[in-house]
Scaffold this active site. Sequence first.
Site, PDB file in Angstrom:
ATOM      1  N   THR A 107       1.047  -1.664  -0.405  1.00 54.96           N
ATOM      2  CA  THR A 107      -0.102  -0.017  -0.289  1.00 54.96           C
ATOM      3  C   THR A 107       0.773   1.230  -0.158  1.00 54.96           C
ATOM      4  OG1 THR A 107      -0.011  -0.005   2.425  1.00 54.96           O
ATOM      5  CG2 THR A 107      -1.766  -1.169   1.247  1.00 54.96           C
ATOM      6  N   GLU A 108       0.643   2.381  -0.176  1.00 54.35           N
ATOM      7  CA  GLU A 108       0.887   3.852  -0.235  1.00 54.35           C
ATOM      8  C   GLU A 108       1.164   3.283   1.519  1.00 54.35           C
ATOM      9  OE1 GLU A 108      -0.774   7.458  -1.139  1.00 54.35           O
ATOM     10  OE2 GLU A 108      -2.805   6.588  -0.669  1.00 54.35           O
ATOM     11  N   CYS A 110       2.393   6.957   4.594  1.00 60.96           N
ATOM     12  CA  CYS A 110       1.825   8.594   4.442  1.00 60.96           C
ATOM     13  C   CYS A 110       3.191   8.605   5.455  1.00 60.96           C
ATOM     14  CB  CYS A 110       0.813   8.079   5.486  1.00 60.96           C
ATOM     15  SG  CYS A 110      -0.570   8.381   4.373  1.00 60.96           S
ATOM     16  N   ASP A 174      -6.300   1.133   7.751  1.00 61.54           N
ATOM     17  CA  ASP A 174      -6.977   0.062   7.852  1.00 61.54           C
ATOM     18  C   ASP A 174      -8.275  -0.450   7.715  1.00 61.54           C
ATOM     19  OD1 ASP A 174      -4.144  -0.996   8.810  1.00 61.54           O
ATOM     20  OD2 ASP A 174      -4.818   0.021  10.437  1.00 61.54           O
TER      21      ASP A 174
END
Length: 296
Positions: A107-108, A110, A174
């Site tokens: 996933t990306e 942050c 999530d």
Amino acid sequence: MMPAVNSDPSDKDSEPFIETDPTGRYGRYNELLGSGAVKKVYRAFDQEEGIEVAWNQVKLRTFCDDPAMIERLFSEVRLLKTLANKNIISLHYVWRDEDRNTLNFITEVCTSGNLREYRKKHRHVSVKALKKWSKQILKGLNYLHTHEPCVIHRDLNCSNVFVNGNTGQVKIGDLGVAAIVGKSHSAHSMLGTPEFMAPELYDEDYTELVDIYSFGMCVLEMVTLEIPYSECDNVAKIYKKVSSGQRPDALNKIKDPEVKEFIERCLAQPRARPSAAELLKDPFFDGIEDDDENDL
């Protein structure tokens, strides 16, 4: 295929990959970004794009006797792949590693971690900044709730909202217990984080409006820096307060009547609770523009 680079053991600066995905595009480092009950999240690198990503790893042996749970994990990940919104963490790639018996998805990432930690680190934040974050969370929720089929997050709290601190961008992540509830807009299993759970979640009969209640609790935590119901020392006491409609003590600490009233709207009874789309039109957000709205 990427040209392979032989790693020289004497090269102290280069960080070795612990493992790579089947295509060789993504490499995982040993650094843990976070871990939950069933999932560990590692820092990783996308060699094709030259960017850092998150490598989420679920050990499937935990569920070897629970095919329903494994199926749910797979359907969650399939769902994540269909979502595309700037306020939802995006999923790039997923695979099952038969040898290690893991489910992996990229996933990306942050840059500044989750909102709970970020807010603790930066204690002096204007109401305007808090409104900007809140508005972005709502935009993400509105996207999920109007998605076909409708998606309920069910476990929204400040630890699974993520921040890019350099841009002020906020993203919901999530979606581990997200339910696709489709046409009926109702779901029946009890999951979530007790302090953030709407009363009707305990009754196991609820709609996407449970996320609005949790969002209200997120705003409360953002404003007060307190986890709701921290005055309770066990889950039973929290449940008792929530189900009898008793508000967390933290709510009384809010001096700003506008902020308090906005949170109260989110915590209202399901029938009176506004949708994400309705809340986005609330006067609370007057004059609050997303930094990128001007680009559209």
